[in-house]
Design an enzyme around this catalytic site. Structure first.
Site, PDB file in Angstrom:
ATOM      1  N   ALA A  98       0.528  -1.518  -0.206  1.00  0.00           N
ATOM      2  CA  ALA A  98       0.269  -0.475   0.056  1.00  0.00           C
ATOM      3  C   ALA A  98       0.705   1.446   0.206  1.00  0.00           C
ATOM      4  CB  ALA A  98      -1.112  -0.157   0.938  1.00  0.00           C
ATOM      5  N   TYR A 130       8.702 -13.135 -14.715  1.00  0.00           N
ATOM      6  CA  TYR A 130       7.432 -12.792 -14.291  1.00  0.00           C
ATOM      7  C   TYR A 130       6.014 -13.563 -14.126  1.00  0.00           C
ATOM      8  CZ  TYR A 130       3.800  -9.003 -13.277  1.00  0.00           C
ATOM      9  OH  TYR A 130       2.754  -8.149 -12.441  1.00  0.00           O
TER      10      TYR A 130
END
Length: 248
Positions: free
Chosen positions: A17, A153
Site C-alpha cells: 500500500a 514475472y
C-alpha cells in the site's frame, strides 16, 4: 436502495500500500467505507498513504513480506478481516537466457511465496471472518500473454493464479472467496521511472491497447467489486483488466 458495492463495516488488509496500485486500492476502499489495515516496506511512503485515506481510524504496519519474522508480526497485529488484498510484488525484466537460480528465487519469494504464506498464516490464526474476500493482484502475464523478458514475472503470477483456484475450492465451505485481478499495463510511478524502455517505445506499445493503458483507479475499482457483496457469488476467477488488449 442498498449499495451492494459498499464496504461499510468491513475491515480490509491491503499489502503493497505504500505506492502505485496498492496505494490507490487502499484509498479507494477506504473511500467506500472500509476500515483499513495497510502494509508496505517503506515507512515514509506508507505514512503518506495513511494520510491520504478518507476518515480516521485506519492502522498500518511496515513489513517486508519476504522476511518471515516480519510477516508473523504483521499477522499477529492484524484485526479479524472481511477483506484481504495481496498487492505487494516486484517486476524485473530479464531475457530468459540470463535468468538464474537467485533471480528466480527473488521473484518467487516476493510475488508468490510472500502473499501465499501471508494468507496461510492468517487462516491458521483464524483472522479471516466468514464471508471474507481475498483478492490477489496478478497480471495478464500470468495466464494470458507472453512478453519477451518477462518469463520469471509470468511464472510467479501464473503460480498465483493456479494456487488461487485450489484455495478458492478449499475455502468455499467457510464462504471465503478467493479471486484475482489480472491487469495489463497500468500507468504508475514504476512506468514513469522505467529505464528498460524509452518513452517512444512505451508510447508505441500503448497503441496496442484499444482503450490505452489503464490507471491505478481502474484496478482499484475492480478490486472493490471483488471485495464487496456485489460479488458474493464469485470465486476462483481472474478478472481481466486490460483495455481490450487480449481480445485482439
Amino acid at each position: 436502495m442498498d449499495n451492494p458495492f459498499s464496504l461499510e463495516n468491513k475491515t480490509i488488509l491491503v499489502t503493497g500500500a505504500s505506492s502505485g496500485i496498492g496505494r490507490q486500492i487502499a484509498i479507494s476502499t477506504a473511500g467506500m467505507g472500509a476500515s483499513l489495515y495497510i502494509s508496505g516496506r517503506n515507512t515514509e511512503r506508507l505514512n503518506e498513504t495513511l494520510q491520504l485515506l478518507p476518515r480516521a481510524g485506519h492502522t498500518h504496519n511496515t513489513a517486508d513480506l519476504t522476511n518471515e519474522s516480519e510477516l508473523d508480526v504483521l499477522v499477529d497485529a492484524s484485526p479479524n478481516l472481511d477483506g484481504l488484498v495481496l498487492s505487494s510484488g516486484i517486476v524485473q525484466t530479464l531475457p530468459f537466457k540470463f535468468a538464474s537460480h537467485l533471480a528466480l528465487d527473488n521473484m518467487m519469494q516476493a510475488n508468490f511465496y510472500a502473499p501465499v504464506l501471508l494468507l496461510n498464516k492468517l487462516l491458521r490464526k483464524k483472522k479471516l471472518n466468514k464471508g471474507c474476500s481475498v483478492v490477489f493482484i496478478s497480471s495478464i502475464a500470468g495466464n494470458f500473454t507472453g512478453t519477451k523478458g518477462n518469463s520469471m514475472y509470468s511464472a510467479s503470477k501464473g503460480a498465483i493464479n493456479a494456487m488461487q483456484k485450489v484455495i478458492a475450492v478449499e475455502l468455499a465451505a467457510q464462504k471465503i472467496r478467493v479471486n484475482n485481478v489480472s491487469p495489463a499495463m497500468v500507468k504508475t510511478g514504476m512506468l514513469d521511472n522505467a529505464t528498460v524502455f524509452s518513452t517512444e517505445q512505451i508510447e508505441q506499445d500503448e497503441k496496442n491497447y484499444p482503450l490505452g493503458y489503464g490507471e491505478p483507479l481502474d484496478v482499484a475499482n475492480g478490486v472493490i467489486y471483488l471485495l464487496s457483496d456485489a460479488s458474493k457469488w464469485v470465486t476462483g476467477i481472474s478478472l481481466i483488466l486490460d483495455g481490450g488488449f487480449t481480445i485482439q
